[in-house]
Each structure stands twice: as C-alpha cells, then as structure tokens.
Design an enzyme around this catalytic site. Sequence first.
Site, short mmCIF file in Angstrom:
data_model
loop_
_atom_site.label_atom_id
_atom_site.label_comp_id
_atom_site.label_asym_id
_atom_site.label_seq_id
_atom_site.Cartn_x
_atom_site.Cartn_y
_atom_site.Cartn_z
N HIS A 76 0.86 -1.20 0.00
CA HIS A 76 0.00 0.00 0.00
C HIS A 76 0.89 1.24 0.00
CE1 HIS A 76 0.50 0.97 4.36
NE2 HIS A 76 0.45 -0.33 4.56
N ASP A 78 -0.08 4.47 1.06
CA ASP A 78 -0.33 5.49 2.08
C ASP A 78 0.48 5.20 3.33
OD1 ASP A 78 -2.02 3.18 2.40
OD2 ASP A 78 -3.16 4.27 3.92
N ASP A 115 6.58 1.70 6.62
CA ASP A 115 5.33 0.94 6.58
C ASP A 115 4.37 1.69 5.68
OD1 ASP A 115 2.96 -0.41 7.08
OD2 ASP A 115 2.71 0.42 9.09
N GLU A 145 -4.96 2.16 3.02
CA GLU A 145 -4.88 0.96 3.86
C GLU A 145 -4.94 1.32 5.34
OE1 GLU A 145 -2.89 -2.30 6.19
OE2 GLU A 145 -2.37 -0.19 6.02
N GLU A 146 -4.19 2.34 5.73
CA GLU A 146 -4.05 2.65 7.15
C GLU A 146 -5.31 3.26 7.76
OE1 GLU A 146 -1.71 1.51 8.69
OE2 GLU A 146 0.20 1.60 7.61
N ASP A 169 4.03 -6.28 3.34
CA ASP A 169 3.67 -5.39 4.45
C ASP A 169 3.98 -5.98 5.82
OD1 ASP A 169 2.69 -3.10 5.60
OD2 ASP A 169 0.58 -3.64 5.42
N HIS A 456 3.91 3.39 12.99
CA HIS A 456 2.78 4.20 13.45
C HIS A 456 3.18 5.19 14.54
CE1 HIS A 456 -0.52 1.20 11.92
NE2 HIS A 456 0.48 1.36 11.06
#
Length: 486
Positions: A76, A78, A115, A145-146, A169, A456
């Site tokens: 992904h 994003d 990530d 995705e996030e 991922d 994150h």
Amino acid sequence: MSELLRLSPSHLWFFFDKFCQIPRPSKHEAALSQWIQNWATAQGIMIKVDPVGNLILKKPATPGFENRKGVILQAHIDMVPQANADTKHDFTRDPIQAYVDGEWVRARGTTLGADNGIGAAACLAALADNTVQHGPLEVLLTVDEEAGMGGAFGLQAGWLDGEILLNTDSEQDAEAYMGCAGGVDANIRFHFTHETTPANLQAFRLQVRGLRGGHSGVNIHQDRGNANKLLSRLLLDLQTENIRLASIAGGTLRNAIPREAEAVILVEPARLHAVQQLVAERAAVLQAELKEVDSNLQIEILPTELPQACFSQPDQQRLLQMLLACPNGVIRMSHAIEGVVETSTNLGVIQTTEEGVYIQCLIRSLNDEGRHYVQQMTASLCTLAGADCQFDGAYPGWAPDPTSPALALLRQKHEELFGELPKLMVIHAGLECGLFKAQYPHWDMVSFGPTIQGAHSPDERVHIPAVARFWQLLVAMLAAIPEKQS
C-alpha cells in the site's frame, strides 16, 4: 544528494526516497499516484487505475520465463501521519525528513513511512531493474490501507491475472507470515450537558506525554502506556479534589497506541496545592509502573485560559468511569499459535466537540467470535454509560494455510540464501490479504518484509541490512516461481 540514494539496493532506495519527498498520508495519495503513473508511462510499463484509486502495473515475463505462474507483488502507498508534539509538520504538504542513523533509516520527528513504503519501493524496483528474472509480473499498489483498507475493500475481480500474491507489508526480517487478524472500528459518541463555568475557578491543562505509542496490533502485547487510559485514571483520582472537566482529548488514529492526551480541568484555588500534589504523586506511581516499557512518561499540570463551559458533574462522572472501564490491550492470547495475540482492542482516539465526546477503538481478532465478544463488551459498556456505539469498517482476517506452495517456496529460498528457515508467523495486524480473498479466492499468498520498528509512531525506523536481505529474497522468489500446470 539524499543519504538514501547511497544505500543498496539502489533501485529500491531510489523509490523510497521519492516516496519521502511526496506527501502520502491516507486519503491523500493522489500526488504520489500521479508520480507513479508518470514514471510507469515513461518506462513503457502498462498501468491502470481502478475505480477506488488502486494502481495496477504489468510487465511481461523475462524471456524464457513466459510459462511461469503469474505473480502479483503487493503493497500500500499510504502512510500513518504521526508527529511529536514539538515537531511542526503538515503531512499533506511537507516531505518526510529521512536520514541514515548507523544501520537504520529514521525520520526527524515524524513517522518515516517505511510501513509500507519500503515494500512499495521494492515492488517498483522489481519492475525497474531489468536484471530481475520473473514470469508474468503484476504490481498492485493499494490506497487508504491505514485508514480503513479502502483500497482493498474496493478491489474488483478481473483486474489481475496472477495466481501468487507476495504481500510486502510485514515488519520483521527472517519471518514469514501466513495469516493475520481481522478488525472492526468502534465509534462511540458520549453526549453531555454543558454548564457555565462556576465562578472563582482556575483552569489547568493536565497533560500526559512522552509515551512510545506504536502499532495497535504489532505492539499491543508489549503493554506500552496508552495516554488515554492513563489520563482517565488521573482524572478519576482527582475527583477527590472536586475538579471539574471542561474537555478531554487524546490520540489521533485508531490504529496507533496514543502517545499523548490532555484534559482541561477547573480547580478551586483553595484546593490547587492538593491537586498539584496528587498529580505529582500519581505521576510517580505511573512512571514506576511503566518504567520498563515507557521510561519517558511525563505528566504535567499547567495554567491555561478559563473556558466558558464545562461538563455537568453527573456527566463528568459517567464519562470518566466509562473511559476507565473501556477495554484496552490484549484480551486473549492464541492457544493455537504460541506467542500470538488472538484478540485485542485499542482505545485510540478521544475528542471533545460541541456535540459531545467522540471515542474510537479498533478491535482486532484472529477469529470472528473473538471480535464479536469485544464488540459485545464495548457496546454493553456504552449502554450502561448512556453512550451511542456504532461499529463499521469490519474486515476479515486471513486464515493461515500451512500447506501454501508460496509459503514453502519462501522458506526454501530463505534457507538457501541465509542458512536458516524463517519463523512462521501470524500477525496481529490487518494485512489486506484477507480482503483480497473475497474477489480472488484462488490466490496463493504469503507476506514478508524487512525489520521495521516503531511503526505508526515517530520512533519508526527501518533496518538497512534487513532491507538488503528482503530484496535478495524477493528476487530469488521471483526467479524460482514454478511453471503453470498444464
């Protein structure tokens, strides 16, 4: 020249450097998507954009590999936008300030976006590097995705032709992932009555800061401090000093363990010293409690402007009791897979608005029953507290398949390259693989990636040697894909 461009493999780091320059928080991937489209067109690589914005790139097989099974490389594009409180950064406009720190790549004061930027960079590098041998090759780059897996939810049948999907991922070198948790968002709205601020009170900001935060799936079992829960504990303790609550806020994303939270409280002047003393005492207790996992916890009480309104006392009591009772962290460990979390929930976001207090939790589980149980628990609590609770964004888990040929090939190539078998894992996070199965049930899938720590959170970093090994393994996998069955 960017430090990243001196790293190897050069094609991969070239693309990741570009990703750092182009802002790409969830739902704001358009600029990066356009750059990828322009690059692919210039290279003569076929590219399509599906109705939800996913990018699909296709490259013919290397001569002699035409009869191999088709492979889809997937990532992904994003990233999670998180910054330290003292870092001014607009994730929709400002580039990520990536730099090399020994064997790691980090970002200055923000999430790095490794990530899943490293995985996406590897997918494009496989297309760009003509020394990579492969059969019919497709790259699927999803969006959003996030923030709810919007790209994976929107993927339609018929857009891709391959049989094997390699998801990039995962975040630990020497591990092969064969399954993941599903999840659902709990959206809670607590309505309260405003009261005019009583006369002769003083206003203060009670702040919880300095926590590590992290990924609400990958790091949930490490018992890191949750700023929202810690603040709720403090506020309930302070009710013995007759404080009034004007607002409360903490966390910014439901899939990140909240690092910071604050409340505006109103204090009677005669009780100020007792309040300050109690805050100091409770801060010392919480710091001792978390010293092994969150050694930088800071709790401060600072003067602020007096607000015009505050919560009614009954509503204040209901809210704080609900927040303290709200489930958070690991609910159950898996009995089938040692060391893996089965079910968890993260009290990720609290916001005070004119309409009330908005609270968001992300519930994860390897099975539907575990998810259902925590949904029931959360909904029951909200009913008792007089709050509204709605669940949405549910996505399925990816059921493990130990007999997967793609998994067997990954293990074989890993052992050949590095002298050891990778550890077989099921990740307690939401990979997109489970959603892909709905439209492409025949896909044989496996997930792997380099070591990424602190995802994150602004502590995010990616291990440079692990990226090189990840690339070696990816290249070896592509060259070893078997022929189609006649």
